[in-house]
Design an enzyme around this catalytic site. Structure first.
Site, mmCIF file in Angstrom:
data_model
loop_
_atom_site.group_PDB
_atom_site.id
_atom_site.type_symbol
_atom_site.label_atom_id
_atom_site.label_comp_id
_atom_site.label_asym_id
_atom_site.label_seq_id
_atom_site.Cartn_x
_atom_site.Cartn_y
_atom_site.Cartn_z
ATOM 1 N N HIS A 18 43.125 36.708 -41.403
ATOM 2 C CA HIS A 18 42.299 36.464 -40.465
ATOM 3 C C HIS A 18 42.607 34.783 -40.050
ATOM 4 O O HIS A 18 42.553 34.685 -38.859
ATOM 5 C CB HIS A 18 40.743 36.457 -41.149
ATOM 6 C CG HIS A 18 40.142 37.833 -41.621
ATOM 7 N ND1 HIS A 18 39.731 38.183 -42.537
ATOM 8 C CD2 HIS A 18 40.272 38.922 -40.618
ATOM 9 C CE1 HIS A 18 39.151 39.444 -42.590
ATOM 10 N NE2 HIS A 18 39.355 39.740 -41.384
ATOM 11 N N LYS A 42 30.105 49.229 -42.068
ATOM 12 C CA LYS A 42 30.317 48.585 -43.383
ATOM 13 C C LYS A 42 29.458 48.340 -44.122
ATOM 14 O O LYS A 42 28.282 47.740 -43.564
ATOM 15 C CB LYS A 42 31.545 47.580 -43.169
ATOM 16 C CG LYS A 42 32.967 48.021 -42.480
ATOM 17 C CD LYS A 42 33.868 46.753 -42.536
ATOM 18 C CE LYS A 42 34.860 46.942 -41.808
ATOM 19 N NZ LYS A 42 35.819 46.052 -41.400
ATOM 20 N N ARG A 91 47.244 44.825 -36.827
ATOM 21 C CA ARG A 91 47.997 44.888 -38.181
ATOM 22 C C ARG A 91 49.078 45.972 -37.719
ATOM 23 O O ARG A 91 50.129 45.650 -38.056
ATOM 24 C CB ARG A 91 47.273 45.035 -39.562
ATOM 25 C CG ARG A 91 46.651 43.848 -39.841
ATOM 26 C CD ARG A 91 45.626 44.046 -41.001
ATOM 27 N NE ARG A 91 44.770 45.239 -40.438
ATOM 28 C CZ ARG A 91 43.481 45.514 -41.265
ATOM 29 N NH1 ARG A 91 43.328 44.996 -42.160
ATOM 30 N NH2 ARG A 91 42.734 46.346 -40.642
ATOM 31 N N SER A 129 40.203 42.680 -46.019
ATOM 32 C CA SER A 129 39.226 42.391 -46.883
ATOM 33 C C SER A 129 38.931 43.213 -48.005
ATOM 34 O O SER A 129 38.768 42.754 -48.925
ATOM 35 C CB SER A 129 37.824 42.099 -46.205
ATOM 36 O OG SER A 129 38.219 41.232 -45.086
HETATM 37 O O1 PNS Z 1 35.841 42.796 -39.042
HETATM 38 P P1 PNS Z 1 35.365 43.824 -38.306
HETATM 39 O O2 PNS Z 1 34.514 44.508 -39.375
HETATM 40 O O3 PNS Z 1 36.527 44.813 -37.823
HETATM 41 O O4 PNS Z 1 34.587 43.387 -37.242
HETATM 42 C C1 PNS Z 1 33.760 44.344 -36.385
HETATM 43 C C2 PNS Z 1 32.760 43.457 -35.669
HETATM 44 C C3 PNS Z 1 31.839 42.860 -36.555
HETATM 45 C C4 PNS Z 1 33.319 42.505 -34.700
HETATM 46 C C5 PNS Z 1 32.044 44.627 -34.782
HETATM 47 O O5 PNS Z 1 31.529 45.307 -35.532
HETATM 48 C C6 PNS Z 1 31.007 43.917 -33.886
HETATM 49 O O6 PNS Z 1 31.254 43.306 -33.046
HETATM 50 N N1 PNS Z 1 29.702 43.954 -34.371
HETATM 51 C C7 PNS Z 1 28.468 43.438 -33.746
HETATM 52 C C8 PNS Z 1 27.696 44.433 -32.953
HETATM 53 C C9 PNS Z 1 28.371 44.733 -31.549
HETATM 54 O O7 PNS Z 1 28.255 44.091 -30.823
HETATM 55 N N2 PNS Z 1 28.902 46.053 -31.597
HETATM 56 C C10 PNS Z 1 29.301 46.712 -30.524
HETATM 57 C C11 PNS Z 1 30.909 46.404 -30.345
HETATM 58 S S1 PNS Z 1 31.536 47.914 -31.192
#
Ligand code: PNS
Length: 161
Positions: A18, A42, A91, A129
């Site tokens: 990250h 998650k 990745r 992570s």
């Molecule tokens: O590190 P990650 O878990 O791949 O990040 C994913 C994250 C947190 C960026 C994504 O789940 C997110 O944007 N969550 C906020 C809710 C949202 O906007 N959801 C719609 C887009 S999928």
């Protein structure tokens, strides 16, 4: 490049992978906001406060990087902060479908948003992570996986030291 970019994620916890993407984004954009958001798919291991604190300590000294958290839609956060670009690391091909789905969803919610992908450094291709958490819980060495400033705090929590 002028303007603000957002580096979103669940950062549970932040890894060197990250951090590499954040640093590279900070060289491309005038301002970068790293924002911790909930990922409904998650289960969180570190509290929001811990994750934000770990990121703040990891990006200390990078003047154009700011850290925030938001309990809502990423596209709405980007709009309210005048950010038109979301930056994500990729990745491997396996990341692509999931990231592509999120990029299109964010564009659907806010048509002014574009997502750009930065390929992970070859040394971080395997890193996530969840790998950090697994190795830490099993007593392994995570010193090459996470910023040194936060390593002990991650171990303390995951090994309940
Ligand atoms: O590190 P990650 O878990 O791949 O990040 C994913 C994250 C947190 C960026 C994504 O789940 C997110 O944007 N969550 C906020 C809710 C949202 O906007 N959801 C719609 C887009 S999928």
């Amino acid at each position: 490049m002028k303007g603000t970019a957002i580096c979103p994620g669940s950062f549970d916890p932040i890894t060197n992978g990250h951090l590499d993407i954040i640093k590279r984004a900070s060289r491309i954009f005038e301002k970068v906001i790293v924002v911790v958001l909930p990922n409904a798919a998650k289960k969180e291991n570190f509290t929001l406060e811990e994750r934000v604190d770990f990121i703040k300590r990891s990006v200390r000294g990078i003047d154009n990087v700011f850290v925030d958290c938001y309990d809502g839609l990423l596209a709405e956060y980007a709009k309210s902060h005048g950010a038109g670009i979301i930056v994500k690391g990729l990745r491997a091909v396996t990341d692509f479908e999931y990231e592509f789905q999120m990029a299109l969803t964010n564009k659907k919610i806010n048509c002014d948003i574009d997502t750009i992908f930065i390929p992970a450094d070859e040394h971080n291709m395997y890193l996530s992570s969840s790998i950090v958490r697994q190795v830490a819980v099993m007593g392994g060495d995570i010193s090459e996986f996470v910023p040194s400033d936060i390593e002990q705090d991650i171990l303390k929590k995951l090994r309940r030291l």
